[in-house]
Motif scaffolding. Structure first.
Motif, PDB file in Angstrom:
ATOM      1  N   THR A 256       0.717  -1.248   0.003  1.00 29.07           N
ATOM      2  CA  THR A 256      -0.138   0.164   0.007  1.00 29.07           C
ATOM      3  C   THR A 256       0.722   1.242  -0.158  1.00 29.07           C
ATOM      4  O   THR A 256       2.072   1.079  -0.292  1.00 29.07           O
ATOM      5  CB  THR A 256      -1.062  -0.012   1.377  1.00 29.07           C
ATOM      6  OG1 THR A 256      -0.042   0.249   2.550  1.00 29.07           O
ATOM      7  CG2 THR A 256      -1.636  -1.245   1.632  1.00 29.07           C
ATOM      8  N   LEU A 257       0.293   2.312   0.408  1.00 31.47           N
ATOM      9  CA  LEU A 257       1.051   3.456   0.342  1.00 31.47           C
ATOM     10  C   LEU A 257       1.858   3.702   1.919  1.00 31.47           C
ATOM     11  O   LEU A 257       2.673   4.722   1.922  1.00 31.47           O
ATOM     12  CB  LEU A 257       0.103   4.816   0.398  1.00 31.47           C
ATOM     13  CG  LEU A 257      -0.790   4.888  -0.996  1.00 31.47           C
ATOM     14  CD1 LEU A 257      -1.747   6.219  -0.811  1.00 31.47           C
ATOM     15  CD2 LEU A 257       0.046   5.005  -2.321  1.00 31.47           C
TER      16      LEU A 257
ATOM     17  N   ARG B 247      -7.023  -2.666  -3.100  1.00 34.73           N
ATOM     18  CA  ARG B 247      -8.057  -1.505  -2.942  1.00 34.73           C
ATOM     19  C   ARG B 247      -8.141  -1.089  -1.559  1.00 34.73           C
ATOM     20  O   ARG B 247      -7.587  -1.900  -0.598  1.00 34.73           O
ATOM     21  CB  ARG B 247      -9.220  -2.114  -3.314  1.00 34.73           C
ATOM     22  CG  ARG B 247      -9.381  -2.753  -4.713  1.00 34.73           C
ATOM     23  CD  ARG B 247     -10.580  -2.371  -5.537  1.00 34.73           C
ATOM     24  NE  ARG B 247     -10.073  -2.876  -6.944  1.00 34.73           N
ATOM     25  CZ  ARG B 247     -10.237  -2.023  -7.785  1.00 34.73           C
ATOM     26  NH1 ARG B 247      -9.789  -0.669  -7.860  1.00 34.73           N
ATOM     27  NH2 ARG B 247     -10.016  -2.410  -9.115  1.00 34.73           N
ATOM     28  N   ILE B 248      -8.490   0.181  -1.365  1.00 33.46           N
ATOM     29  CA  ILE B 248      -8.501   0.898  -0.245  1.00 33.46           C
ATOM     30  C   ILE B 248      -9.919   1.452   0.483  1.00 33.46           C
ATOM     31  O   ILE B 248     -10.694   1.950  -0.503  1.00 33.46           O
ATOM     32  CB  ILE B 248      -7.452   2.070  -0.073  1.00 33.46           C
ATOM     33  CG1 ILE B 248      -6.182   1.558  -0.595  1.00 33.46           C
ATOM     34  CG2 ILE B 248      -7.767   2.832   1.111  1.00 33.46           C
ATOM     35  CD1 ILE B 248      -5.526   0.796   0.466  1.00 33.46           C
TER      36      ILE B 248
ATOM     37  N   PRO C  69     -10.053   6.141   0.630  1.00 31.34           N
ATOM     38  CA  PRO C  69      -8.662   6.537  -0.145  1.00 31.34           C
ATOM     39  C   PRO C  69      -8.104   7.699   0.511  1.00 31.34           C
ATOM     40  O   PRO C  69      -7.038   7.859   0.671  1.00 31.34           O
ATOM     41  CB  PRO C  69      -9.226   6.664  -1.458  1.00 31.34           C
ATOM     42  CG  PRO C  69     -10.315   5.627  -1.593  1.00 31.34           C
ATOM     43  CD  PRO C  69     -11.062   5.683  -0.410  1.00 31.34           C
ATOM     44  N   ASP C  70      -9.222   8.687   0.701  1.00 30.18           N
ATOM     45  CA  ASP C  70      -8.714   9.939   1.149  1.00 30.18           C
ATOM     46  C   ASP C  70      -8.183   9.977   2.534  1.00 30.18           C
ATOM     47  O   ASP C  70      -6.858  10.678   2.956  1.00 30.18           O
ATOM     48  CB  ASP C  70     -10.044  11.081   1.216  1.00 30.18           C
ATOM     49  CG  ASP C  70     -10.113  11.575  -0.315  1.00 30.18           C
ATOM     50  OD1 ASP C  70      -9.491  11.167  -0.955  1.00 30.18           O
ATOM     51  OD2 ASP C  70     -11.463  11.825  -0.337  1.00 30.18           O
TER      52      ASP C  70
ATOM     53  N   PHE D 263      -7.030   7.385   4.146  1.00 34.66           N
ATOM     54  CA  PHE D 263      -5.527   6.719   3.963  1.00 34.66           C
ATOM     55  C   PHE D 263      -4.444   7.339   3.368  1.00 34.66           C
ATOM     56  O   PHE D 263      -3.235   7.162   4.208  1.00 34.66           O
ATOM     57  CB  PHE D 263      -5.942   5.315   3.153  1.00 34.66           C
ATOM     58  CG  PHE D 263      -4.668   4.190   3.452  1.00 34.66           C
ATOM     59  CD1 PHE D 263      -4.339   3.657   4.366  1.00 34.66           C
ATOM     60  CD2 PHE D 263      -3.781   4.078   2.247  1.00 34.66           C
ATOM     61  CE1 PHE D 263      -3.255   2.704   4.479  1.00 34.66           C
ATOM     62  CE2 PHE D 263      -2.951   3.291   2.312  1.00 34.66           C
ATOM     63  CZ  PHE D 263      -2.613   2.655   3.352  1.00 34.66           C
ATOM     64  N   TYR D 264      -4.739   8.165   2.499  1.00 37.12           N
ATOM     65  CA  TYR D 264      -3.841   8.932   2.033  1.00 37.12           C
ATOM     66  C   TYR D 264      -3.163  10.006   2.823  1.00 37.12           C
ATOM     67  O   TYR D 264      -1.905  10.004   2.916  1.00 37.12           O
ATOM     68  CB  TYR D 264      -4.205   9.848   0.639  1.00 37.12           C
ATOM     69  CG  TYR D 264      -3.347  10.526  -0.089  1.00 37.12           C
ATOM     70  CD1 TYR D 264      -2.377  10.123  -1.118  1.00 37.12           C
ATOM     71  CD2 TYR D 264      -3.205  11.878   0.024  1.00 37.12           C
ATOM     72  CE1 TYR D 264      -1.676  10.585  -1.718  1.00 37.12           C
ATOM     73  CE2 TYR D 264      -2.197  12.809  -0.506  1.00 37.12           C
ATOM     74  CZ  TYR D 264      -1.235  12.055  -1.592  1.00 37.12           C
ATOM     75  OH  TYR D 264      -0.549  12.971  -2.200  1.00 37.12           O
TER      76      TYR D 264
ATOM     77  N   ALA E 274      -0.707   8.063   5.226  1.00 41.18           N
ATOM     78  CA  ALA E 274       0.297   7.529   4.710  1.00 41.18           C
ATOM     79  C   ALA E 274       1.245   8.661   4.489  1.00 41.18           C
ATOM     80  O   ALA E 274       2.564   8.363   4.799  1.00 41.18           O
ATOM     81  CB  ALA E 274      -0.221   6.774   3.435  1.00 41.18           C
ATOM     82  N   VAL E 275       0.908   9.833   4.024  1.00 38.11           N
ATOM     83  CA  VAL E 275       1.560  10.925   3.639  1.00 38.11           C
ATOM     84  C   VAL E 275       2.596  11.465   4.833  1.00 38.11           C
ATOM     85  O   VAL E 275       3.657  11.903   5.034  1.00 38.11           O
ATOM     86  CB  VAL E 275       0.835  11.973   2.873  1.00 38.11           C
ATOM     87  CG1 VAL E 275       1.823  13.194   2.746  1.00 38.11           C
ATOM     88  CG2 VAL E 275       0.701  11.451   1.372  1.00 38.11           C
TER      89      VAL E 275
END
Lengths: 641, 158
Positions: A72-73, A213-214, A217-218, A220-221, A224-225
């Motif tokens: 994943t990210l 798949r997540i 997404p928002d 998780f992003y 991760a960032v």
């Protein structure tokens, strides 16, 4: 349809005896309780591999398991687990590899591969995009790991194929044979390679073109960032990136925690010849990284001159430098690189291999073994050429190699004459390059680890060097100064328990302990809870995640308990308890295990014998394990209510 | 502007692929990433590679329905999904594999420089990808080369 994202929701069940390959759904309740990775593996061993099963019999399971964060990210999301009953220790065994294999398995559509039985002839498993087949590996049997990978990449016509395979050591059932993953990385410890060999399984090749798949997404992003940025701004990030694990050679030598001469000493006079600076100055070619990792602690090293010229090595770590350097009093770094390459190609865990060699060197020194008894090899301290020859004999089980292929504990028993005093193991697994006399928490970690001597199950890194920065970031000021002091036993039961619970989660979700989770102490419970929640859509918070970590650790302990493990086994070799390490302190330190162990048991909710109480098991939702523990432990010391 | 890979700095971690695919597909999907890290493991050579946004785009010339146009602001060639037939002529025409095909959408897909703020560049930890003005690029390279030369001159004591 599997509810949770982050997972593929499918796994492969392979029976090599019958040749059947099934694609099965992952159980959602299993994912909720055990997350993935080593959690899945622990649960499967408990349910399907009873105490009577010999690790090298067809009934043992070989499990390759990823977690919901693999591929994943999240930073350093390239790590996956191998779980199996260990041929080396006879109890719970697992090992973790970096690289790209875990993400590839998920891109191929599987969270896990469960392998049972034994193939009538050598085979390999080919997994591609939701399908798998068993193919003949007769043409690969006998090849080393690099040759095997090359042959498979050629045969499968795709340079993107990721391979896990064994070398001659696994084929010959060396009890600590490793499984190499994409040539340079290893499932190093606990002898998974021998389990593969016993099943006539030469390799597993994986290729996938699918997606992970997540759920959110928002969200998780964002997590991760944030974790990527946190790692990159961490105060020790530049050093960890530049030097990787070899960076701690000098640090550990200074505090007397650099095992030397089979743990007779805690420091090595020639450490500066084998430290990270020497390595980088003499051999560095390029920085490389595992999947999704901003740290890139891995390097390509090449020997350019001398008798080992042309040797190219990757994933060359602190442990191997110690095992074939200070441990056997060898200051020649080019030879250590060569020894690492030999271990990789033959498929041997370099930690255990190194300790087997130093064990023999010490026995020769003390007259317990004679030169004639070791095939005439000149295994005096520092003779690295003789050591390399011994490594080959171990892999092929020739002469004295036959004895050492069993590991130090079994070898000591065979030799007798007090040899056991010089076998540096816990529960049958050789101790890696830490010393509980110089860092008390490591001594405790070595004895409480579920896979025999191991630093990575609790991975107490924050009290290594005495700097409080990381201890403060993780636990605040309440526990200082003791928490950051390697020589203090205070709070170390807590440190080891928390580390084990957290590491169990890290090993079950699929990220890296050498990256943000432990070495940098950057990512912690709250980050992982958020990441798992956003990635999977699971309703989990820090409390739930901590319970999952505890659940996994307790089930590993329960599994070991039905194999006869209890307090009596949670102990270090005499050397650490009574022989002072003068490099640790001028007056000489020993490991004060007794000051920590009871505290640790209490925090765990285990009884004095080190067994989980019924109350603890119920609290963690493991009540269905109680009847079996009761019946299998009948006749042993009674357990508190 | 130009998306410039620096193979020397690439560690092969594929963070660019993970984040590119996530931005475009909302999933981690290296096979659908508009950028790929090509690896020669034996030699230790890693090259992040994507569409070169050619001055003379063969993909555009091959497209029978004029679905490929250049964005004024970024200079990126973009596929107009309303026009694309999914005929794959562009994929065939491109000499570099810069154009890919998404069988789920039935469309050609490629790097569009994220509208001027490439995700891969933003997330690459080691500056192996830079987004740089064409005029500057040669200057940057010359500066690096000159610095190496200066180091050499130092070495021979001149």
């Amino acid at each position: 349809m599997f509810r949770y994202k982050g997972y593929t929701g499918k796994y492969l069940e392979v029976d090599l005896s019958t040749g059947s390959v099934e694609v099965l759904p992952i159980d959602e309740a299993l994912a909720e309780a055990f997350l993935g990775g080593s959690g899945f593996g622990t649960n499967l061993l408990w349910r399907r591999v009873p105490a009577a099963v010999d690790p090298l019999s067809p009934d043992n399971l070989l499990i390759f398991a990823t977690g919901p964060l693999n591929g994943t990210l999240m930073p350093n999301s390239g790590r996956m687990e191998m779980i199996s009953k260990s041929p080396l220790t006879g109890i719970y065994g697992d090992s973790n590899t970096g690289g790209f294999l875990g993400p590839e398995l998920k891109f191929a559509g599987f969270d896990m591969v469960v392998i049972r039985g034994k193939a009538p002839e050598p085979v390999y498993l080919w997994i591609e995009d939701g399908k798998a087949e068993i193919r003949s590996a007769k043409h690969l049997w006998g090849k080393d790991t690099v040759e095997t990978e090359d042959a498979l990449v050629e045969e499968l016509h795709d340079p993107g194929v990721k391979v896990a395979c064994i070398g001659p050591a696994g084929e010959n059932l060396v009890r600590y044979a490793c499984i190499q993953a994409t040539s340079s990385r290893s499932f190093g410890r606990t002898g998974g390679g021998a389990v593969m060999g016993s099943k006539n399984l030469k390799a597993m090749a994986v290729r996938g073109f699918g997606a992970v798949r997540i759920a959110d997404p928002d969200g998780f992003y964002r997590v991760a960032v944030r974790c990527h940025e946190g790692i990159k701004s961490n105060e020790i990030y530049p050093a960890v990136h530049r030097y990787g694990t070899p960076g701690i050679v000098s640090l550990m030598n200074v505090i007397g925690r650099f095992p030397t001469k089979n743990f007779q000493l805690g420091g090595y006079a020639d450490a500066d010849k084998i430290n990270a600076e020497a390595l980088r100055a003499g051999f560095f070619v390029k920085d490389i990284a595992c999947f999704g990792c901003p740290v890139a602690c891995d390097k390509i090293y090449r020997v350019n001159e001398g008798e080992y010229a042309g040797t190219t090595v990757r994933s060359f770590e602190y442990e191997t430098i110690n095992a074939f350097g200070a441990n056997i009093l060898n200051p020649k770094l080019d030879a250590i690189l060569k020894a690492s390459d030999i271990c990789d190609r033959l498929g041997l865990d370099s930690i255990t291999t190194g300790r087997c060699i130093s064990f023999v060197m010490e026995l020769l020194d003390r007259g317990i073994l004679t030169r004639a008894g070791v095939d005439g090899l000149d295994l005096t301290w520092g003779n690295v050429e003789a050591a390399m020859e011994l490594v080959r004999r171990i892999a092929y089980r020739q002469g004295v190699g036959t004895l050492l292929a069993e590991g130090v504990r079994r070898a000591a028993k065979e030799i007798g004459k007090g040899a056991a005093d010089y076998a540096m193991d816990v529960k049958g697994q050789e101790i890696a390059a830490q010393d509980g006399r110089a860092q008390q928490s490591m001594g405790l970690a070595h004895v409480t680890s579920s896979r025999g001597a191991d630093h990575l199950k609790a991975f107490p890194t924050i009290d290594e060097t005495g700097y409080p920065t990381e201890a403060r970031r993780r636990y605040g000021d309440a526990y200082l100064p003791d928490m950051a002091d390697p020589r203090s036993t205070k709070y170390k039961g807590f440190l080891v328990k928390d580390g084990e619970d957290y590491a169990a989660v890290v090993d079950s979700t699929g990220t890296c302990k050498s990256g943000g989770n432990f070495v940098l102490a950057q990512i912690y419970w709250d980050d992982v809870a958020e990441a798992v929640r956003y990635a999977t859509g699971m309703d989990i918070d820090v409390v739930g995640l901590k319970a999952a970590g505890e659940r996994i650790v307790n089930l590993q302990r329960a599994y070991n308990a039905i194999h006869g493990i209890s307090r009596k086994d949670d102990t270090l070799p005499k050397r650490f308890i009574v022989e002072p390490n003068y490099q640790a302190t001028p007056e000489g330190a020993v490991c004060r295990l007794h000051e920590m162990l009871d505290d640790y048991y209490r925090l765990r909710g285990w009884d004095r014998e080190g067994l989980p109480t019924a109350e603890t098991l119920r609290r963690l939702g493991l009540e269905d394990t109680i009847p079996r523990l009761e019946s299998e432990l009948a006749g042993r010391p009674s357990r508190s209510p | 502007m130009r998306l410039q890979p620096n193979p020397e700095k690439c560690t092969g971690c594929q963070i660019c692929e993970a984040f590119c695919s996530f931005k475009k597909e909302r999933a981690v999907w290296p096979a659908r990433s508009r950028i790929s890290v090509l690896k020669w493991e034996k030699e230790g050579v890693y090259i992040p590679f994507t569409c070169q946004q050619c001055e003379r785009p063969l993909c555009q010339e091959a497209c029978p329905v004029g679905a490929i146009g250049r964005c004024e602001a970024t200079g990126a060639l973009e596929v107009d999904s309303r026009r694309c037939l999914g005929c794959k002529m562009c994929v065939t025409a491109c000499p570099f594999g810069g154009m890919a095909y998404d069988p789920d959408r039935g469309q050609a897909i490629k790097c569009d420089l994220c509208g001027g703020d490439p995700e891969c560049v933003r997330m690459c930890p080691f500056g192996a990808l830079t987004f740089i003005r064409e005029e500057k690029y040669a200057q940057v390279k010359r500066r690096e080369a000159a610095r190496k030369l200066a180091g050499l001159l130092d070495l021979v004591g001149r």
